[in-house]
Design a protein around this motif. Structure first.
Motif, PDB file in Angstrom:
ATOM      1  N   GLU A 297      25.666   7.097 -21.603  1.00 22.79           N
ATOM      2  CA  GLU A 297      25.995   8.006 -20.456  1.00 22.79           C
ATOM      3  C   GLU A 297      26.091   7.134 -19.234  1.00 22.79           C
ATOM      4  O   GLU A 297      26.824   7.135 -18.576  1.00 22.79           O
ATOM      5  CB  GLU A 297      24.997   9.235 -20.197  1.00 22.79           C
ATOM      6  N   GLU A 298      25.079   6.108 -19.110  1.00 20.12           N
ATOM      7  CA  GLU A 298      24.925   5.108 -17.984  1.00 20.12           C
ATOM      8  C   GLU A 298      26.135   4.340 -17.968  1.00 20.12           C
ATOM      9  O   GLU A 298      26.801   3.688 -17.118  1.00 20.12           O
ATOM     10  CB  GLU A 298      23.894   4.490 -17.926  1.00 20.12           C
ATOM     11  N   LYS A 301      29.269   5.952 -17.029  1.00 22.34           N
ATOM     12  CA  LYS A 301      29.393   6.179 -15.954  1.00 22.34           C
ATOM     13  C   LYS A 301      29.781   4.720 -15.131  1.00 22.34           C
ATOM     14  O   LYS A 301      30.663   4.638 -14.034  1.00 22.34           O
ATOM     15  CB  LYS A 301      28.128   6.784 -15.288  1.00 22.34           C
TER      16      LYS A 301
END
Length: 346
Positions: A297-298, A301
């Motif tokens: 997810e990081e 992002k």
């Protein structure tokens, strides 16, 4: 014991008795002329009925032909004259576990039969204990010949020594047989001593004999009562044995079921431990997946931010290109104007 007869000529009529061959045979104490027949040639009908376990026919044949109760039956080896076995009908009746009515009939028609030995020097009482006769049969033999309780066979064994080791049911009555035999012998000796004294000088021997016979008759009545009591006790013992056997079977079934459930419980415990281990591994894997998902997810992002930055840069680059193109056009115009001015100057 003799094997079952294979001959089919087993006529059950009792109109006449078959002819019997006669030979001289030496008994333990005296030499008598007794009848004997070859099992493979001309066995008596009485013996055949006993061997076939036709008890009513055996009793009827004994009454019709009493001589057959005194007839020995023998068998020899096929290839030689070697004797295989030699027995009386009373011996055969005990070997084939005849009813007490058959035994008593044979004793009535041949009282001396209880004193006769077979080819192994065994008395009828030896065979009664060896083949586990019922108490009433043993008592009938003891009443007829109480001394037989202490007589030994060819191997030096008393009748009581021939009781099978596995006979747990009759261990209790054995002591009663011993006491009963001792009581009969003691009473017989007392009566004989009394009769001997009376014979030596008493003119009232007839009265004394009658009194002794009455005492013997009373003892026989007591024996009958004892037989009935023993039979009743045997039936109760049999019922108890059946109950014990049922309880033992139920206990065995419960033990088997308990062992099965214990094994199943052990198996389920092992499966539970395996499931716990798998659950722990899955939790570890879930934690790893969660950490990986957070990292992804990081990264997503960060990638989106980079894409946004790239888009902004691309947009600015596009505007710069437009500006450069405009400047190029203006430069071209200036160059043309400069060239025009130079021509005019020339």
């Amino acid at each position: 014991p003799p094997k079952a007869i294979t001959a089919e000529s087993t006529d059950t009529s009792f109109e006449s008795c078959p002819g019997l061959s006669t030979s001289s045979t030496e008994d333990e104490d005296v030499v008598l002329n007794v009848d004997e027949v070859d099992y493979d040639v001309n066995p008596t009908l009485l013996y055949i009925h006993i061997e076939k376990k036709r008890w009513d026919s055996a009793i009827a044949q004994c009454r019709n032909c009493p001589d057959e109760a005194t007839t020995w039956v023998y068998r020899k080896e096929r290839d030689s004259d070697k004797l295989r076995w030699r027995i009386l009908p009373i011996h055969a009746a005990l070997i084939f576990r005849a009813d007490v009515s058959v035994i008593k009939t044979l004793i009535d028609y041949f009282p001396e039969g209880v004193k006769k030995r077979d080819d192994h020097q065994m008395l009828p009482l030896h065979l009664a204990f060896r083949y586990e006769a019922v108490e009433v049969v043993v008592n009938a033999l003891l009443v007829a010949y109480p001394e037989s309780f202490y007589i030994k066979d060819a191997k030096g064994r008393t009748p009581l020594a021939l009781v099978p080791m596995t006979n747990k049911v009759k261990k209790q009555p054995l002591n009663s047989f011993r006491l009963f035999a001792m009581a009969l012998l003691s009473e017989k000796k007392r009566i004989e001593d009394q009769l001997n004294k009376e014979r030596n000088g008493d003119k009232e021997i007839e009265t004394k004999l009658q009194s002794a016979q009455e005492k013997i008759w009373k003892m026989q009545v007591q024996v009958v009562d004892l037989e009935e009591n023993v039979t009743e006790l045997s039936e109760q013992n049999s019922d108890l044995e059946t109950e014990v056997r049922l309880l033992t079977d139920q206990e065995q079934v419960l033990k088997t079921a308990n062992a099965h459930y214990q094994q199943k419980n052990k198996s389920l415990s092992q499966e539970l431990e395996e499931l716990k281990s798998e659950h722990e591994e899955m939790q570890l894997q879930m934690q790893g997946l969660k950490s990986r998902n957070d990292r992804l997810e990081e990264e997503v992002k960060a990638r989106k931010e980079r894409e946004h930055t790239i888009n902004m840069l691309n947009k600015k680059n596009s505007e710069h290109k437009k500006n450069i193109l405009t400047l190029d056009q203006e430069v071209d115009k200036l160059v043309e104007e400069n060239a025009s001015l130079q021509k005019q100057a020339d």
